[in-house]
Design a protein around this motif. Structure first.
Motif, PDB file in Angstrom:
ATOM      1  N   CYS A  13      25.202  39.712  38.491  1.00  0.00           N
ATOM      2  CA  CYS A  13      25.630  37.841  38.414  1.00  0.00           C
ATOM      3  C   CYS A  13      24.253  37.183  38.878  1.00  0.00           C
ATOM      4  O   CYS A  13      24.700  35.708  38.832  1.00  0.00           O
ATOM      5  N   SER A  26      30.391  36.213  45.073  1.00  0.00           N
ATOM      6  CA  SER A  26      30.611  35.296  43.148  1.00  0.00           C
ATOM      7  C   SER A  26      31.120  35.229  42.284  1.00  0.00           C
ATOM      8  O   SER A  26      32.170  35.678  41.225  1.00  0.00           O
ATOM      9  N   CYS A  27      31.194  37.247  42.319  1.00  0.00           N
ATOM     10  CA  CYS A  27      31.579  38.048  41.283  1.00  0.00           C
ATOM     11  C   CYS A  27      32.253  39.226  41.579  1.00  0.00           C
ATOM     12  O   CYS A  27      33.323  39.511  40.502  1.00  0.00           O
TER      13      CYS A  27
END
Length: 455
Positions: A13, A26-27
């Motif tokens: 990401c 984040s991902c």
């Protein structure tokens, strides 16, 4: 001297962290952080901004000229269809798909057609040598003197070639192999892909030359690299199909110059990808009509009506958790239809395995296949064939069992009429819009009503 610092960047990401992390915040991907060097010289950045401001300034909307952009004819009607009518000048198109699906073959054919009609085309390959591309070109009958091939991965060198050649169309195969010298990370990393794509986009818009970028996919079938790549380009095309199968489907995932629901159908032959102008015949080629658990349904893919066959198999099981397997149909949609059949028709499925398959490897989105799926499940569960021969079934099934109307029913009925169908079952509210004398049109309003007319 510019200050160089080290950062860790998620390869999925693009999330940046000052230290290595096992899991990306984040991902949520594991073991995706790679160390990269980053230039933090603010003076250089400010100099670039000043240069950009001097060469560009805001304009009022009344000063900007509008109008439809000029398009190139690719010489391949199915590709023109998914692009929205042709290749737009100054557009950046991303095409992806599984290895060996036919991306390079399609682009080489397209490059040959455009070079014969409009002028010079540059094909940049970062994965194959010029000799390997020539071998494929001989097999495909590519013989244009205006088609230039170069094997190069350095973006600065590619920029020089483009400036010297001044081509009408550029293909880069693939973006994961291209790199810039001023970025320390390896080709294919998030930093390289983002920066190279950004540079190519600026070249594309400045020169008003259309670019095609080839991108790899992951094992999960998703586009490899950062998601920002999809946001950056104008059009995203995806090749669907299996390497062992002869048919390929080119689907539009994003298009700033046309609709995103169009598909193009191709057949892989020795001489390359051959267009399929009537995909309904292909998907129904080996269909044995009026078979138990088999139903022909109609769906719209953009402006194209397509008829496909759905097969269902319902068998009793002693397992505490019966299986629900669907190929080409959303599993959640299958569960919904089963729940409606159990509730409204008192037909138990809790002790039965259910298998559903869309013939030909086609994937169906939307709700137009609901009624056909329900009747295929009923036919298999009751071990009964339809009393109507060569029947097309179209309609959405609501949670209360009602048959809800769908759009473009008239075009689906015309397609069935062209292929020799004798009967068509559609929602009652769609019947008044369909006018035909050569096919028996049956309107239905509820699942119970359908059963009395078809079994």
């Amino acid at each position: 001297m510019a200050k160089i610092k080290s950062v860790y960047i998620c390869q999925q990401c693009g999330y940046e962290s000052p230290k290595w992390l096992g899991k990306c915040p984040s991902c949520s991907s594991w073991n995706t952080f790679n160390e990269e060097l980053k230039n933090n010289d603010k003076a250089i950045s400010a100099l670039k901004v000043n240069s950009i401001v001097q060469n560009n300034s805001p304009k009022t909307i009344t000063e900007i000229q509008s109008g439809e952009k000029e398009r190139y004819d690719t010489g391949i009607n199915e590709l023109n269809r998914v692009l929205g009518g042709g290749l737009v000048k100054g557009s950046l198109t991303l095409i992806s798909g599984d290895p060996g699906i036919g991306k390079s073959t399609l682009l080489l054919q397209t490059a040959n057609n455009i070079s014969l009609k409009y002028g010079k085309v540059l094909y940049v390959s970062g994965e194959e040598s010029e000799e390997q591309i020539k071998i494929r070109g001989d097999r495909l009958g590519v013989n244009s003197s205006d088609l230039f091939i170069v094997s190069e991965t350095n973006l600065e060198a590619i920029s020089v070639y483009i400036e010297q050649l001044n081509p009408k169309f550029v293909i880069i195969d693939s973006i994961q192999t291209i790199f810039k010298d001023n970025i320390s990370s390896a080709p294919g990393s998030v930093s390289q892909v983002k920066e190279c794509s950004n540079t190519i986009m600026r070249m594309c818009k400045k020169s008003n030359v259309p670019f095609f970028l080839v991108a790899h996919v992951t094992k999960q079938g998703e586009l490899a690299g950062p998601r920002v790549l999809e946001h950056m380009v104008d059009t995203v095309l995806y090749f669907e199909g299996e390497r062992t199968e002869e048919y390929r489907i080119l689907r539009t995932m994003k298009n700033r110059f046309g609709t995103t629901s169009e598909i193009g159908v191709f057949e892989m032959e020795q001489e390359g990808l051959i267009e399929v102008f009537d995909p309904s015949k292909i998907f129904l080629e080996d269909t044995s009509f009026n078979q138990e658990g088999s139903v022909v349904i109609g769906i719209m893919e953009g402006t194209r009506p397509i008829l496909v066959e759905i097969q269902a198999l319902v068998t009793e099981t002693n397992a505490p958790m019966p299986r629900r397997t669907a190929v080409g149909i959303d599993n959640q949609r299958l569960s919904l239809i089963l729940a409606v059949l159990e509730k409204k028709l008192k037909l138990p499925f809790y002790n039965k395995d259910v298998y559903v398959n869309v013939v030909g490897g086609f994937s169906i989105d939307g709700t137009a296949a609901d009624l056909g799926l329900a009747l295929a499940l009923l036919s298999s569960a009751k071990s009964r064939n339809f009393k109507l021969e060569k029947t097309l079934i179209v309609g959405e099934v609501g949670l209360t069992g009602e048959i809800r109307p769908i759009s473009s029913t008239e075009r689906l009925v015309k397609e069935a009429e062209k292929l020799g169908f004798r009967n068509v079952i559609i929602p009652e509210r769609n019947k008044e819009k369909v006018k035909t004398d050569s096919i028996n049109v049956i309107g239905v309003g509820h699942l119970k009503e359908v059963i009395s007319k078809i079994f």
